[in-house]
Design a protein around this motif. Structure first.
Motif, PDB file in Angstrom:
ATOM      1  N   GLU B 209      -2.729   6.818   1.333  1.00 13.88           N
ATOM      2  CA  GLU B 209      -2.952   6.473   2.965  1.00 13.88           C
ATOM      3  C   GLU B 209      -4.059   7.555   3.409  1.00 13.88           C
ATOM      4  OE1 GLU B 209      -0.091   7.099   1.294  1.00 13.88           O
ATOM      5  OE2 GLU B 209       1.176   5.430   2.058  1.00 13.88           O
ATOM      6  N   ASP B 247      -0.643   3.938  -6.901  1.00 19.25           N
ATOM      7  CA  ASP B 247       0.210   3.134  -5.790  1.00 19.25           C
ATOM      8  C   ASP B 247      -0.856   2.824  -4.763  1.00 19.25           C
ATOM      9  OD1 ASP B 247       2.686   3.047  -6.912  1.00 19.25           O
ATOM     10  OD2 ASP B 247       3.221   4.971  -6.020  1.00 19.25           O
ATOM     11  N   GLN B 250       1.708   1.704   1.410  1.00 19.13           N
ATOM     12  CA  GLN B 250       2.829   0.460   1.737  1.00 19.13           C
ATOM     13  C   GLN B 250       2.491  -0.664   2.284  1.00 19.13           C
ATOM     14  OE1 GLN B 250       5.733   2.954   3.833  1.00 19.13           O
ATOM     15  NE2 GLN B 250       6.727   3.605   2.142  1.00 19.13           N
ATOM     16  N   GLU B 253       0.809  -2.899   0.169  1.00 17.77           N
ATOM     17  CA  GLU B 253       1.713  -3.669  -1.105  1.00 17.77           C
ATOM     18  C   GLU B 253       2.570  -4.631  -0.542  1.00 17.77           C
ATOM     19  OE1 GLU B 253       3.841  -0.569  -2.726  1.00 17.77           O
ATOM     20  OE2 GLU B 253       4.860  -1.769  -4.389  1.00 17.77           O
TER      21      GLU B 253
END
Lengths: 256, 290
Positions: B209, B247, B250, B253
């Protein structure tokens, strides 16, 4: 007031207490201390609190002096003898200790550790001529002061972590208790070394390269009141020496 | 002319056994080349042990390359003469906030760097004031660092670096030990300094982030730069990132999964607003009358 003045003043005061052992001298020293205490505006109760931890030591010293000094016996109790000399000695000792502790407390209560470290560095500066790393010592002291709370916190954390794994710090005798501290000390030391390593890197990253070519953010500066303080200190010291020299005559004059 | 040139840098950790014999060599950084322009906001990503922190320490001349060279503002880091000047040009903020605060109160810590540089007393005070204001910590100037939260401590550390007037700040996982609140505080401060003061920022992190605001992102893996580009470019390559054990944010994703499920969304969606806009567009396409 400049911390150097306080530091030197306290040192002179402490030494002055050991110069003479006579009643008028202690009276003068006590008056001087009370005078400074009033000026400092430190509440009296605070000062007395500082005496508490050394109370046992104080009583012990007085007792030892009272019973063990040989001389003219004035009072006997079981195997213990109190002599005139012993009584006098213990009174001097007690007065000396109390003034000593109050005097040094007054300094630590009115000076922040940072300023005190600065003062020590400044006062010790002449020692650099004989290759004493004065700046480094002062830096070490201030870093140690900074890390005390952090390491205390960490000790607490480690103790809780070990307790969670079933360590027992409370039961057993002194030796057993000391042994049970090993699982706390080992991780504490390891983490302290790791911290030291990190800190050294952070200091280097911020251009730290020893005391050379360093400026100070808060340089120590003498103000008018410091000079006045030095004059008062000098007056006190001369007065004390005169009084010490002629105390016998003075006592005779007063008829004691 | 770029501010930092990293030229085919290789760094090897030599592991030794108890008798001081060489046991093995670990190559932490393996032939990395990077050039950073003044005023840029660069982010370096990578999982643990990818060599990103080792690379960062090269820019500040704490480590020296085994091979290749690092040039900061025209000065080679191997040059002993320029050591202090390099460290002043490229300031560094470390991970653990407790282990990098030297002063016993906030303002003394911020003054530590300028003190070392031999800045006159009056100017030190000015610098301390402006740098604490820049990170929004001026009200806390006379606090003990032990009384501050992690995010506040890290902002003090940033102020301490700014007080040295660097052209570039390297932040080595500054948010790794902070809670979400602290992380936001620190990243906000970093972005503001990059926007307003035009200080070049190199942010090393493993939180996705934090990366979306960067001008360019580099992903490191096994000591090499595996990917490089704008955040949009990088985060369009979701499957590649997953292979590198990283990752994606969010939102990205979610957009990626939706796209895989057949929703016609563009690549590299980074923020919630972008996603809502894109979804609204899709909705309009499917149902033009509503």
């Amino acid at each position: 007031m400049d911390p150097r003045t306080k530091l030197l003043g306290t040192l002179v005061y402490l030494v002055s207490l050991f110069l003479f052992a006579s009643l008028p001298v202690y009276a003068l020293a006590a008056v001087f201390l009370i005078f400074v205490m009033i000026l400092s505006k430190v509440p009296f109760s605070y000062m007395v609190k500082g005496l508490k931890p050394v109370l046992f030591f104080l009583v012990f010293t007085i007792m030892m002096n009272m019973f063990l000094v040989k001389g003219e016996v004035i009072w006997t109790f079981w195997k213990l003898q109190v002599t005139r000399e012993g009584l006098r000695q213990s009174f001097y000792m007690g007065a000396r200790l109390i003034l000593l502790i109050l005097g040094s407390n007054l300094m630590t209560l009115t000076t922040t550790p940072t300023r005190l470290t600065n003062a020590i560095e400044a006062v010790m500066k002449p020692l650099r001529l004989i290759k004493v790393p004065v700046h480094e010592i002062a830096m070490m002291m201030s870093i140690a002061l900074r890390f005390i709370p952090i390491l205390l916190d960490e000790t607490d954390k480690i103790m809780k972590a070990q307790m969670a794994r079933g360590a027992d710090f409370e039961s057993g005798n002194l030796i057993k208790k000391a042994k049970s501290m090993i699982p706390v000390l080992v991780p504490l030391f390891i983490s302290a070394f790791r911290r030291a390593n990190d800190l050294a890197m952070a200091m280097e990253a911020r251009c730290y390269h020893g005391g050379k070519g360093r400026t100070q953010m808060k340089p120590l500066k003498y103000a008018g009141r410091d000079y006045i303080a030095y004059v008062v200190l000098l007056l006190y010291l001369t007065g004390l020496i005169l009084l010490g020299k002629y105390s016998a005559e003075l006592l005779k004059l007063l008829g004691i | 002319m770029g501010i930092i040139h990293i030229n085919k840098v290789k760094y090897e950790y030599i592991r030794r056994d108890e008798e001081n014999n060489v046991e093995g060599i670990t190559t932490a950084v393996d032939g990395v080349s990077l050039a950073v322009e003044p005023g840029e906001f660069i982010a370096i990503l990578g999982h643990n042990g990818s060599g990103k922190s080792t690379l960062a320490k090269h820019i500040n001349a704490i480590l020296y390359p085994s091979e290749g060279s690092v040039v900061v503002d025209g000065m080679d880091t191997q040059d002993e003469e320029h050591l202090l000047q390099i460290r002043q040009t490229a300031g560094m903020v470390f991970q653990n906030p407790d282990n990098q605060i030297i002063g016993q109160i906030v303002e003394e810590d911020v003054g530590f760097g300028p003190e070392n540089m031999g800045v006159p007393t009056k100017e030190i005070w000015e610098r301390v004031k402006e740098s604490l204001k820049a990170v929004g910590m001026y009200e806390y100037r006379s606090y003990s660092p032990n009384k501050l939260s992690g995010g506040q401590k890290q902002r003090v550390s940033i102020a301490s670096v700014i007080a040295m007037h660097p052209k570039c700040i390297i932040l080595d996982e500054p948010t790794a030990m902070l809670d979400p609140m602290g992380r936001r505080e620190v990243i906000r401060a970093v972005r503001a300094l990059n926007d307003v003061e035009k200080i070049t920022m190199i942010l090393i992190t493993h939180y996705m982030e934090e990366v979306i605001y960067a001008d360019r992102v580099f992903v490191m893996d096994k000591g090499k730069v595996a990917m490089g580009g704008t955040p949009k470019e990088i985060f369009s390559r979701v499957s590649e990132l997953r292979d590198l054990r990283l990752d994606v944010p969010q939102v990205t994703e979610l957009a990626y999964e939706l796209k895989c499920a057949g929703v016609p969304l563009p690549d590299g969606i980074l923020t919630r607003e972008e996603l809502t806009q894109a979804l609204q567009k899709v909705k309009k396409l499917r149902d033009p009358h509503s």
